[in-house]
Write a protein that holds these residues in place. Structure first.
Motif, PDB file in Angstrom:
ATOM      1  N   UNK A 202     -12.502 -20.736  46.257  1.00 14.94           N
ATOM      2  CA  UNK A 202     -13.172 -21.166  46.343  1.00 14.94           C
ATOM      3  C   UNK A 202     -14.152 -22.126  46.297  1.00 14.94           C
ATOM      4  N   UNK A 203     -14.816 -21.599  45.545  1.00 15.28           N
ATOM      5  CA  UNK A 203     -16.097 -22.261  43.947  1.00 15.28           C
ATOM      6  C   UNK A 203     -15.544 -23.280  43.110  1.00 15.28           C
ATOM      7  N   UNK A 204     -14.528 -23.738  43.364  1.00 19.05           N
ATOM      8  CA  UNK A 204     -13.311 -24.667  42.814  1.00 19.05           C
ATOM      9  C   UNK A 204     -12.461 -25.574  43.711  1.00 19.05           C
ATOM     10  N   UNK A 205     -13.097 -25.295  45.380  1.00 21.89           N
ATOM     11  CA  UNK A 205     -12.167 -25.714  45.822  1.00 21.89           C
ATOM     12  C   UNK A 205     -10.778 -26.757  46.078  1.00 21.89           C
ATOM     13  N   UNK A 206     -10.286 -24.834  45.313  1.00 16.36           N
ATOM     14  CA  UNK A 206      -8.734 -24.998  45.215  1.00 16.36           C
ATOM     15  C   UNK A 206      -8.255 -23.579  45.461  1.00 16.36           C
ATOM     16  N   UNK A 207      -8.053 -23.377  46.911  1.00 13.31           N
ATOM     17  CA  UNK A 207      -7.900 -22.034  47.356  1.00 13.31           C
ATOM     18  C   UNK A 207      -6.419 -21.618  47.112  1.00 13.31           C
ATOM     19  N   UNK A 208      -6.663 -20.862  47.202  1.00 15.60           N
ATOM     20  CA  UNK A 208      -4.946 -20.149  47.002  1.00 15.60           C
ATOM     21  C   UNK A 208      -4.532 -19.465  48.482  1.00 15.60           C
ATOM     22  N   UNK A 209      -3.440 -19.821  48.468  1.00 17.64           N
ATOM     23  CA  UNK A 209      -3.113 -18.453  50.219  1.00 17.64           C
ATOM     24  C   UNK A 209      -2.186 -16.879  49.506  1.00 17.64           C
ATOM     25  N   UNK A 210      -2.644 -16.355  50.797  1.00 14.27           N
ATOM     26  CA  UNK A 210      -2.422 -15.159  49.958  1.00 14.27           C
ATOM     27  C   UNK A 210      -1.197 -15.207  49.062  1.00 14.27           C
ATOM     28  N   UNK A 211       0.137 -15.956  49.967  1.00 10.98           N
ATOM     29  CA  UNK A 211       1.137 -15.719  49.118  1.00 10.98           C
ATOM     30  C   UNK A 211       1.400 -16.484  48.365  1.00 10.98           C
ATOM     31  N   UNK A 212       0.190 -17.313  47.781  1.00 11.56           N
ATOM     32  CA  UNK A 212       0.669 -18.341  46.767  1.00 11.56           C
ATOM     33  C   UNK A 212       0.243 -18.080  45.097  1.00 11.56           C
ATOM     34  N   UNK A 213      -0.443 -16.546  45.492  1.00 15.16           N
ATOM     35  CA  UNK A 213      -1.570 -16.216  44.546  1.00 15.16           C
ATOM     36  C   UNK A 213      -0.984 -16.062  43.579  1.00 15.16           C
ATOM     37  N   UNK A 214       0.141 -14.931  43.388  1.00 19.41           N
ATOM     38  CA  UNK A 214       0.825 -14.043  42.050  1.00 19.41           C
ATOM     39  C   UNK A 214       1.870 -14.974  42.328  1.00 19.41           C
ATOM     40  N   UNK A 215       2.613 -16.165  42.544  1.00 22.12           N
ATOM     41  CA  UNK A 215       3.361 -16.765  42.257  1.00 22.12           C
ATOM     42  C   UNK A 215       2.728 -18.349  41.327  1.00 22.12           C
ATOM     43  N   UNK A 216       1.945 -17.887  41.510  1.00 16.43           N
ATOM     44  CA  UNK A 216       0.604 -19.166  40.921  1.00 16.43           C
ATOM     45  C   UNK A 216       0.709 -18.825  39.658  1.00 16.43           C
ATOM     46  N   UNK A 217      -0.127 -17.325  39.579  1.00 14.79           N
ATOM     47  CA  UNK A 217      -0.792 -16.954  38.278  1.00 14.79           C
ATOM     48  C   UNK A 217       0.949 -16.200  37.654  1.00 14.79           C
ATOM     49  N   UNK A 218       1.487 -16.343  37.946  1.00 11.97           N
ATOM     50  CA  UNK A 218       2.932 -15.780  37.264  1.00 11.97           C
ATOM     51  C   UNK A 218       2.835 -16.918  35.885  1.00 11.97           C
ATOM     52  N   UNK A 219       2.195 -18.007  36.420  1.00  5.38           N
ATOM     53  CA  UNK A 219       3.680 -18.962  35.114  1.00  5.38           C
ATOM     54  C   UNK A 219       1.936 -18.989  34.541  1.00  5.38           C
ATOM     55  N   UNK A 220       0.878 -17.883  34.168  1.00  6.53           N
ATOM     56  CA  UNK A 220      -0.245 -18.000  32.757  1.00  6.53           C
ATOM     57  C   UNK A 220       0.003 -16.912  32.365  1.00  6.53           C
ATOM     58  N   UNK A 221      -0.187 -17.253  30.629  1.00  2.00           N
ATOM     59  CA  UNK A 221      -0.306 -15.632  30.050  1.00  2.00           C
ATOM     60  C   UNK A 221      -1.158 -15.659  30.216  1.00  2.00           C
ATOM     61  N   UNK A 222      -2.404 -15.808  31.036  1.00  2.00           N
ATOM     62  CA  UNK A 222      -3.845 -14.616  30.488  1.00  2.00           C
ATOM     63  C   UNK A 222      -4.359 -15.646  31.758  1.00  2.00           C
ATOM     64  N   UNK A 223      -4.968 -13.862  32.412  1.00  2.00           N
ATOM     65  CA  UNK A 223      -5.636 -13.856  33.708  1.00  2.00           C
ATOM     66  C   UNK A 223      -7.016 -13.303  33.330  1.00  2.00           C
ATOM     67  N   UNK A 224      -8.339 -14.508  33.935  1.00  2.00           N
ATOM     68  CA  UNK A 224      -9.387 -13.893  33.143  1.00  2.00           C
ATOM     69  C   UNK A 224      -9.762 -12.979  34.699  1.00  2.00           C
ATOM     70  N   UNK A 225      -9.567 -11.900  34.339  1.00  2.00           N
ATOM     71  CA  UNK A 225     -10.091 -10.258  35.798  1.00  2.00           C
ATOM     72  C   UNK A 225     -11.431  -9.633  35.291  1.00  2.00           C
ATOM     73  N   UNK A 226     -12.003 -10.697  35.175  1.00  2.24           N
ATOM     74  CA  UNK A 226     -13.734 -10.909  35.647  1.00  2.24           C
ATOM     75  C   UNK A 226     -14.399 -10.206  36.970  1.00  2.24           C
ATOM     76  N   UNK A 227     -14.724  -8.920  36.787  1.00  2.00           N
ATOM     77  CA  UNK A 227     -16.136  -8.589  37.936  1.00  2.00           C
ATOM     78  C   UNK A 227     -17.100  -9.006  37.967  1.00  2.00           C
ATOM     79  N   UNK A 228     -16.945  -9.250  39.210  1.00  2.00           N
ATOM     80  CA  UNK A 228     -18.486 -10.228  39.475  1.00  2.00           C
ATOM     81  C   UNK A 228     -19.881  -9.464  39.174  1.00  2.00           C
ATOM     82  N   UNK A 229     -19.078  -8.189  39.474  1.00  2.00           N
ATOM     83  CA  UNK A 229     -20.491  -7.193  38.433  1.00  2.00           C
ATOM     84  C   UNK A 229     -20.303  -5.857  37.315  1.00  2.00           C
ATOM     85  N   UNK A 230     -21.118  -5.624  37.018  1.00  2.00           N
ATOM     86  CA  UNK A 230     -20.456  -4.616  35.913  1.00  2.00           C
ATOM     87  C   UNK A 230     -21.569  -3.010  35.782  1.00  2.00           C
TER      88      UNK A 230
END
Length: 340
Positions: A202-230
């Motif tokens: 939503x932050x980039x106005x490109x939301x992913x449906x629940x069933x779309x997230x994994x297939x979309x991310x699977x095409x990428x080498x890396x995922x930025x698993x950045x927590x909102x706080x440390x």
């Protein structure tokens, strides 16, 4: 009984008494403790969920709810009329924080354990100062919780290893809450000039449906698993679901590396703290050859990702810990403990 030595000081009556006692104990073990014997009856624990997390209406809770999660003799209920006889009562903090739910302090039975539950980080938790001396146990993602419930874990794999998804893009990030003061936003802005990052959510106005997230991310080498706080042990679905389950190497920003290594192999992720700058991190990611990249998936030969994202499963875990938790424990300063 043959093979049983009787102390001489017992005398004849003491000897027979001792033999009778030993025989009785042996019979008890035979019928109640031996493999295949009649098991001792186990009482069903009732866990009252005072307010269901993030819901105006709680889900249906059939009698076998906890059995489905491997926990027998455990009953979840949202029926507040059971307050007087529940074995423990669990309160989710968000509803206490927003005052949608209130503590029934005047009706609390003496000695009844109350459980404080939250999977949010301290940065997004307020109102703990009002809860001094109320709760006996804590349910959270922290390893030092009384009821420790992580967002996920690696479990031994059974069956064939699924193939690694084909890759066509470099790095992805899914984010809904984009705030300039967050460290993850600052790091992303430092990283973006040196690393191609596709931003979804939503932050980039490109939301992913629940069933779309994994297939979309699977095409990428890396995922930025950045927590909102440390914070200690705060490792969420961004790591377990969005990255590992999708088949992308997680680039993590969260607690120190040692916290991640308590949950996953050290060569299953890239930690941003290992690099002196965002430019150095980008150069490391872009400089990997295929062999180096595939080494980050060695864990898949032995393990699979198990997610714990169902509140029913989390609350059933209270029963597993119930016999082992102190009844006289009270968190006099829950805020200091959680903020530590």
């Amino acid at each position: 009984m043959p093979g049983v030595a009787v102390p001489r000081s017992w005398g004849p009556w003491g000897a027979w008494s001792g033999l009778a006692l030993l025989s009785a104990l042996w019979l008890l073990w035979l019928f109640w403790g031996a493999p295949g014997g009649v098991p001792a009856p186990q009482r069903t624990l009732t866990i009252l969920v005072w307010n269901w997390p993030f819901a105006h209406r709680p889900p249906e809770l059939p009698s076998d709810t906890c059995t489905r999660y491997g926990m027998a003799h455990c009953s979840l209920s949202t029926n507040r009329s059971l307050l007087a006889r529940a074995d423990a009562v669990v309160f989710h903090h968000r509803e206490l924080q927003t005052r949608r739910a209130r503590l029934p302090l005047a009706e609390r039975p003496r000695g009844q354990p109350w459980v404080w539950a939250s999977m949010e980080s301290p940065s997004h938790t307020r109102g703990l100062d009002r809860l001094r001396g109320v709760f006996n146990w804590v349910l959270s993602y922290r390893r030092d919780s009384d009821i420790f419930v992580p967002y996920g874990r690696l479990e031994p794999r059974e069956g064939p290893v699924p193939p690694l998804p084909a890759k066509s893009r470099v790095a992805a990030w899914v984010v809904s809450n984009f705030q300039a003061q967050q460290r993850r936003v600052q790091l992303y802005r430092q990283l973006a000039p040196h690393l191609p990052v596709d931003v979804y959510g939503r932050a980039n106005q490109r939301p992913l449906c629940a069933d779309c997230l994994l297939p979309t991310v699977a095409r990428y080498l890396f995922y930025l698993a950045f927590e909102n706080s440390q914070h200690p042990d705060y490792i969420t679905e961004k790591f377990w679901h969005n990255a590992l389950a999708a088949g992308a190497v997680p680039v993590v920003l969260g607690p120190p590396r040692a916290s991640y290594e308590a949950f996953a192999p050290p060569d299953s992720f890239v930690h941003v703290d290992d690099f002196g700058s965002a430019r150095e991190l980008a150069a490391f990611l872009l400089g990997m050859n295929e062999s180096q990249y595939r080494s980050y998936f060695g864990w898949r030969d032995r393990f699979r990702v198990q997610l714990f994202n169902d509140w029913r499963q989390r609350f059933c875990a209270i029963c597993a810990r119930y016999p082992h938790l102190p009844r006289d424990q009270v968190y006099q300063d829950l805020q200091s403990w959680f903020q530590a």
